[in-house]
Design a protein around this motif. Structure first.
Motif, PDB file in Angstrom:
ATOM      1  N   ASP A  36     -35.114  50.045 -31.936  1.00 18.86           N
ATOM      2  CA  ASP A  36     -36.073  51.131 -32.148  1.00 18.86           C
ATOM      3  C   ASP A  36     -36.237  52.030 -30.932  1.00 18.86           C
ATOM      4  O   ASP A  36     -37.023  52.987 -30.957  1.00 18.86           O
ATOM      5  N   SER A  38     -37.640  51.353 -28.140  1.00 22.26           N
ATOM      6  CA  SER A  38     -38.862  51.110 -27.372  1.00 22.26           C
ATOM      7  C   SER A  38     -38.573  50.491 -26.013  1.00 22.26           C
ATOM      8  O   SER A  38     -39.407  50.552 -25.107  1.00 22.26           O
ATOM      9  N   TYR A  57     -39.828  50.391 -20.589  1.00 19.98           N
ATOM     10  CA  TYR A  57     -40.569  50.202 -21.833  1.00 19.98           C
ATOM     11  C   TYR A  57     -41.252  51.518 -22.220  1.00 19.98           C
ATOM     12  O   TYR A  57     -41.943  52.125 -21.404  1.00 19.98           O
ATOM     13  N   LYS A  58     -41.079  51.928 -23.462  1.00 19.16           N
ATOM     14  CA  LYS A  58     -41.795  53.076 -23.992  1.00 19.16           C
ATOM     15  C   LYS A  58     -43.102  52.596 -24.621  1.00 19.16           C
ATOM     16  O   LYS A  58     -43.113  51.653 -25.413  1.00 19.16           O
ATOM     17  N   SER A  59     -44.186  53.256 -24.294  1.00 15.70           N
ATOM     18  CA  SER A  59     -45.494  52.821 -24.773  1.00 15.70           C
ATOM     19  C   SER A  59     -45.706  53.189 -26.241  1.00 15.70           C
ATOM     20  O   SER A  59     -45.453  54.326 -26.639  1.00 15.70           O
ATOM     21  N   PRO A  60     -46.203  52.237 -27.037  1.00 20.01           N
ATOM     22  CA  PRO A  60     -46.554  52.554 -28.427  1.00 20.01           C
ATOM     23  C   PRO A  60     -47.847  53.344 -28.524  1.00 20.01           C
ATOM     24  O   PRO A  60     -48.204  53.817 -29.611  1.00 20.01           O
ATOM     25  N   ASN A  61     -48.554  53.484 -27.402  1.00 22.01           N
ATOM     26  CA  ASN A  61     -49.836  54.179 -27.395  1.00 22.01           C
ATOM     27  C   ASN A  61     -49.728  55.659 -27.079  1.00 22.01           C
ATOM     28  O   ASN A  61     -50.738  56.357 -27.025  1.00 22.01           O
ATOM     29  N   LYS A  62     -48.542  56.151 -26.848  1.00 22.12           N
ATOM     30  CA  LYS A  62     -48.373  57.570 -26.546  1.00 22.12           C
ATOM     31  C   LYS A  62     -48.809  58.413 -27.737  1.00 22.12           C
ATOM     32  O   LYS A  62     -48.319  58.231 -28.854  1.00 22.12           O
ATOM     33  N   LYS A  64     -48.898  61.012 -30.531  1.00 20.42           N
ATOM     34  CA  LYS A  64     -47.745  61.639 -31.166  1.00 20.42           C
ATOM     35  C   LYS A  64     -47.781  63.159 -31.088  1.00 20.42           C
ATOM     36  O   LYS A  64     -46.733  63.799 -31.041  1.00 20.42           O
ATOM     37  N   GLN A 109     -50.621  50.218 -22.365  1.00 22.22           N
ATOM     38  CA  GLN A 109     -51.720  50.919 -23.027  1.00 22.22           C
ATOM     39  C   GLN A 109     -51.960  52.296 -22.418  1.00 22.22           C
ATOM     40  O   GLN A 109     -52.522  53.176 -23.064  1.00 22.22           O
ATOM     41  N   ASP A 112     -45.807  54.577 -19.991  1.00 23.28           N
ATOM     42  CA  ASP A 112     -44.521  53.896 -20.061  1.00 23.28           C
ATOM     43  C   ASP A 112     -44.342  53.107 -18.763  1.00 23.28           C
ATOM     44  O   ASP A 112     -44.891  53.476 -17.719  1.00 23.28           O
TER      45      ASP A 112
END
Length: 470
Positions: A36, A38, A57-62, A64, A109, A112
């Motif tokens: 994915d 990430s 690591y790409k943050s899932p909290n960025k 959109k 959180q 990245d």
């Protein structure tokens, strides 16, 4: 004839393609990542025979749809020889802990995360020959700058993400030299990057000031007596003279002698938390050497089920990454990293902090209250030596208390800031602030954007002078 000409040009084309691929290989063609996107990781050959490993690591909290640039934090571990990819990642602030379980307090959180095993020879990074180890902080900075060029240049999405260099322990010396090297490369157009700021956590910026802090601090908290204090101060004076005479390797040896005196006089105080014995540190950081800060790589055992970091990194993580050479063991060259740097280990880097401040770079210092090796007392001493124009005003400002979230019942720390400098006192934390105080650490790294490329604000406390004085 036409066929012969076509074959000729075909051969030329093949050679050109092969040459291009060879060039890519020379800057590190070993890479991998999750499906994915990430996570990505890889090697960059920062010099012939010197292979540096990185993990992003790409943050899932960025957000959109946000137009504000999302930050990237580059984490530099100490030692020298401590693995950021290992200890900083799984031991302190990455998405998974040593048991490979989700970490609630991960810094993803807020940003990245880029972990780098630096200097070469640390963690998964390795050298083909021992004479390729770096011997100075500046050499280490040049290597990481080369890595940043390989990661950032040509990647427009990454270029738009301001980079904040966070460091812990000896990593602070790497951080300030790296920031200056990166700035120079940015100014010449060699590095396409926005530098947001530098954060120095319990950092070994001025060894002289730290060794002078150990005896008085431990005497004040009843951990050593006057006999131990006199022995400690005597060796600290010897170190001070050796540093003044540029005898840095000898100062490193005397530093080791001083650590032995401290351990003997205190019945084994924990250098990472002076309220504890070394054998009782709940973070389970252990080493068999009395020279705990440098000559042995960090070791960590989880409190949950006894997983140790070495087994995790050389087991399931190695299998996940798939690109670690078969002859490379995580941490296998770490001792060599420290030994190669013995001549630079005790060299101060206060002047580099001053230079960053003069260039307008945001510099933040944070320190755990109960750390010994890089005690707050020593940190305050070297800050007072800064030649920065704003020092006098900063020193006369009042501190502001820190809390954890909405809970205002318990003070977690203090901070104060002026212009592009800030300092955090983190209560209840030892050497490893993100481990001991994860909640207030997240509060500390809340990112605000001042709207300036090189003066992005990374900490809550770094506000404009006008706002601070209101």
């Amino acid at each position: 004839m036409i066929q012969m000409v076509s074959m000729k040009y075909l051969c030329v084309l093949v050679l050109c393609i092969f040459g291009f691929l060879s060039l890519v290989t020379s800057i590190g063609n070993s890479s991998g990542g999750t499906a994915d996107g990430s996570e990505t990781w890889g090697y960059v050959d920062v010099r012939p025979g010197a292979h540096m490993f990185w993990w992003l690591y790409k943050s899932p909290n960025k957000p959109k749809h946000s137009t504000k640039p999302w930050p990237t934090i580059l984490w530099l571990q100490g030692g020298p020889g401590g693995s950021g990819v290992g200890f900083g990642n799984f031991g302190e602030l990455g998405p998974l802990d040593v048991d490979l379980k989700p970490r609630k307090s991960t810094w993803l959180q807020k940003a990245d995360l880029l972990f780098v095993d630096s200097p070469v020879g640390t963690g998964y990074s390795y050298v083909d020959n021992d004479n390729l180890f770096v011997t100075t902080d500046v050499e280490a900075a040049i290597d990481v700058t080369t890595l940043l060029k390989a990661i950032y240049n040509g990647n427009q999405t990454t270029i738009m993400s301001p980079l904040y260099i966070f460091a812990e322990s000896y990593g602070g010396k790497f951080a300030v030299t790296l920031a200056l090297a990166a700035l120079q490369a940015i100014e010449t157009g060699e590095l396409k990057l926005q530098l947001g700021g530098v954060a120095l956590g319990d950092s070994w910026i001025s060894p002289e000031d730290f060794v002078f802090s150990w005896g008085p601090l431990l005497k004040d908290v009843s951990r050593i007596d006057d006999v131990g204090l006199n022995k400690s101060n005597s060796l600290a004076l010897k170190i001070q003279q050796q540093i003044a005479d540029d005898q840095f390797a000898k100062a490193t040896d005397t530093w080791g002698d001083l650590e032995d005196v401290i351990l003997d006089s205190s019945n084994g105080v924990d250098f990472y938390n002076f309220m504890l014995d070394g054998e009782n540190d709940p973070t389970s950081l252990t080493t068999k050497s009395s020279r705990r800060f440098g000559k042995k790589p960090y070791a960590m055992v989880s409190e949950a089920n006894g997983n140790d970091l070495d087994s995790v990194m050389n087991g399931p993580i190695r299998q996940k990454l798939k690109i670690i050479p078969t002859n490379v063991k995580w941490g296998g060259q770490s001792d060599g990293v420290f030994l190669a740097m013995e001549g630079d280990f005790m060299r101060p880097r206060i002047a580099e902090v001053d230079e960053l401040l003069s260039k307008g770079v945001n510099v933040t210092v944070y320190n755990g209250q109960i750390d010994l090796i890089c005690a707050t007392k020593g940190t305050e001493a070297w800050i007072n030596k800064l030649k920065w124009d704003g020092l006098s005003t900063y020193l006369n400002l009042a501190r502001t208390p820190l809390y954890c979230g909405e809970d205002k019942s318990t003070t977690k720390g203090f901070f104060k800031s002026y212009e592009n400098f800030a300092f955090y006192w983190i209560l209840g934390a030892g050497h490893f602030v993100p481990v001991d105080q994860p909640c207030v650490s997240l509060e500390m790294i809340t990112v605000l954007d001042s709207g300036s490329n090189l003066k992005c604000v990374v900490f809550v406390s770094i506000v404009t002078k006008e706002k601070k004085n209101e």
